[in-house]
Design an enzyme around this catalytic site. Structure first.
Site, mmCIF file in Angstrom:
data_model
loop_
_atom_site.group_PDB
_atom_site.id
_atom_site.type_symbol
_atom_site.label_atom_id
_atom_site.label_comp_id
_atom_site.label_asym_id
_atom_site.label_seq_id
_atom_site.Cartn_x
_atom_site.Cartn_y
_atom_site.Cartn_z
ATOM 1 N N SER A 76 0.444 -3.421 -6.348
ATOM 2 C CA SER A 76 -0.007 -2.201 -7.021
ATOM 3 C C SER A 76 -0.834 -2.611 -8.229
ATOM 4 O O SER A 76 -0.766 -3.761 -8.687
ATOM 5 C CB SER A 76 1.179 -1.347 -7.464
ATOM 6 O OG SER A 76 1.750 -1.910 -8.632
ATOM 7 N N LYS A 77 -1.586 -1.659 -8.711
ATOM 8 C CA LYS A 77 -2.436 -1.939 -9.865
ATOM 9 C C LYS A 77 -1.581 -2.434 -11.031
ATOM 10 O O LYS A 77 -1.923 -3.375 -11.722
ATOM 11 C CB LYS A 77 -3.150 -0.648 -10.268
ATOM 12 C CG LYS A 77 -4.151 -0.831 -11.375
ATOM 13 C CD LYS A 77 -4.819 0.481 -11.693
ATOM 14 C CE LYS A 77 -5.935 0.285 -12.695
ATOM 15 N NZ LYS A 77 -6.608 1.541 -13.005
#
Ligand code: GLU
Length: 469
Positions: free
Chosen positions: A248-249
């Site tokens: 994920s970011k």
């Protein structure tokens, strides 16, 4: 394909909420490959109903990422926000058939219900207060309250499907509560829109991340209520980052487009992603055509795949090495232009041919080519260290021999080096190192004769002259 087998239709249905990483785009790659394998259709649908989080910029990033990776679609992009009238129409259809009912429970009441259930160690769920049943008396409708609409989930039996990754999945209906399908302001909710779209778009196979697996039983119920045949499902295991966390970011994942900017080749990324959760025997490196030919849903991995940037770089290096030099030059040229370098002489394709097995990305390749295009500066101290007295005499000799060569070819240059070494009783590094430093300013380059051949006679002789002073 027999007439009883419908044409395969798959889709990628991203929510344009800011960021698309390699794990996300894998959910586009597999349905794309499946559709291509079966000669079917691949559809792009933008799920933009979360108006607070969706943005046009994020849509553009998705479109660019797909375009860059060559994931072409046959239909779309469809936008859910443009299909609102259709969702309302289908909602009305469900209402008339008695599949949905208005629920007037306020948020405060729902919260209180939740508290009670948690206190009693029960799973929080809607308790069916407003669900109409034969013989049941519903509470009085409160004044001035707009209801939400809930789906009448069957209360007995099970909902089950064969998942291409998970095998048979079965959920008891009494585990599910009555899902809100339309909010008080009339806007339809996520699971409902997905079903209407998958139905209207004739999707035969849904291949998506397993974060959606809990939605599937609810979606199957809505399909059934609509009398529509549901698609088949494959829920892909998560992609983990190198620390074993969900990619994920927040956990440091990079945007797909950043890989483009860092000089990864789309074919390499497709090859790498293809293997991230799917396999074909031991094959690690394969063309797009082979991938399409081989891809099926029977060989999807069932445990999470772990992203490994070193492997991606290794795959990319392979693709760089096997790209025709002319094509490499076309891709490296703009990277050099960005640094103000107009790579005319020597010919950039020849330079790329010489250097392509030393770079893992196009950016690295561009960096290596600089030695041919940037005014070079030999470090005087370093040169002094490598240029011994016999070395100096040998360089002078080489200078003369190079000047007299009838032709400026790598072989002839090589022969001149050999003759000088023999004459002066030196080993190759004793001559090659100072020459390399004088001509390129670097200690590490490909074979010195190949480098000189590309740099050209005039530049070579000038630089040797300058280095000897
Ligand atoms: N819009 C959902 C997402 O971005 C995908 C929905 C689906 O594939 O069914 O996670």
């Amino acid at each position: 394909m027999s007439s009883s087998t419908p044409r395969v239709r798959t889709r990628f249905a991203p929510s344009p909420t800011g960021f698309i990483h390699l794990g996300n785009i894998r959910s586009a790659l597999y349905p794309w490959a499946y559709a291509r394998h079966h000669g079917g259709d691949f559809i792009l649908r933008i799920e933009d109903t979360d108006t607070l989080r969706s943005s046009e910029e994020a849509v553009q990033v998705i479109l660019q990422a797909m375009d860059w990776l060559g994931l072409d679609y046959d239909e779309g992009p469809y936008y859910q926000m443009q299909r609102m009238p259709r969702y309302r129409e289908v909602l009305e259809q469900l209402r008339q058939a008695g599949w949905v009912y208005p629920c007037y429970m306020s948020t405060a009441e729902l919260d209180a219900l939740r508290e009670r259930q948690l206190a009693a160690r029960q799973k929080p769920r809607y308790d069916g207060t407003w669900r109409p049943e034969p013989g049941k008396v519903l509470p009085p409708v409160p004044e001035g309250v707009q209801p939400v609409w809930r789906f009448k989930t069957p209360t007995t039996g099970v909902v089950a499907w064969h998942d291409f990754v998970k095998g048979r999945v079965e959920i008891r209906n009494d585990e599910l509560d009555d899902l809100v399908v339309a909010r008080a302001d009339g806007t339809p909710t996520y699971n409902f829109c997905v079903v209407v779209d998958d139905m209207d778009m004739g999707i035969t196979d849904v291949i998506r991340g397993d974060d959606h697996v809990n939605n599937t039983p609810r979606q199957l119920h809505i399909f059934q209520a609509l009398g529509a045949k549901p698609p088949r499902y494959a829920h892909l295991p998560t992609v983990l980052n190198e620390q074993g966390e969900k990619l994920s970011k927040r956990n440091g994942a990079k945007s797909v487009l950043q890989y483009r900017d860092e000089g990864f080749l789309p074919d390499a990324v497709v090859n790498y992603l293809a293997r991230l959760g799917w396999s074909h025997g031991d094959a690690e490196l394969f063309s797009r055509e082979q991938f399409i030919q081989w891809f099926d849903l029977d060989h999807l991995g069932s445990s999470p795949a772990q992203f490994d940037e070193a492997k991606l770089r290794w795959v990319n290096a392979h693709y760089i090495k096997h790209t025709p030099p002319q094509q490499l030059a076309e891709q490296v040229r703009p990277l050099l232009a960005r640094q103000g370098i107009d790579a005319q002489t020597p010919d950039l394709a020849q330079v790329c041919a010489l250097l392509c097995d030393r770079a893992q990305t196009l950016v690295e390749l561009a960096e290596h080519t600089l030695l041919f295009y940037r005014p070079m500066q030999a470090d005087a101290a370093l040169l002094a260290q490598h240029l011994t007295a016999p070395g100096r005499a040998a360089v002078e000799d080489l200078q003369a021999r190079l000047a007299a060569l009838p032709q400026w070819t790598r072989d002839d240059i090589h022969a001149a080096f050999k003759a000088v070494l023999k004459h002066h009783g030196l080993k190759m590094p004793q001559l090659a190192m100072p020459v390399r430093l004088m001509v390129t300013g670097r200690e590490h380059t490909p074979a010195v004769d190949a480098v000189l051949a590309l740099i050209g006679r005039d530049a070579t002789l000038q630089r040797l002259q300058a280095g000897l002073q």
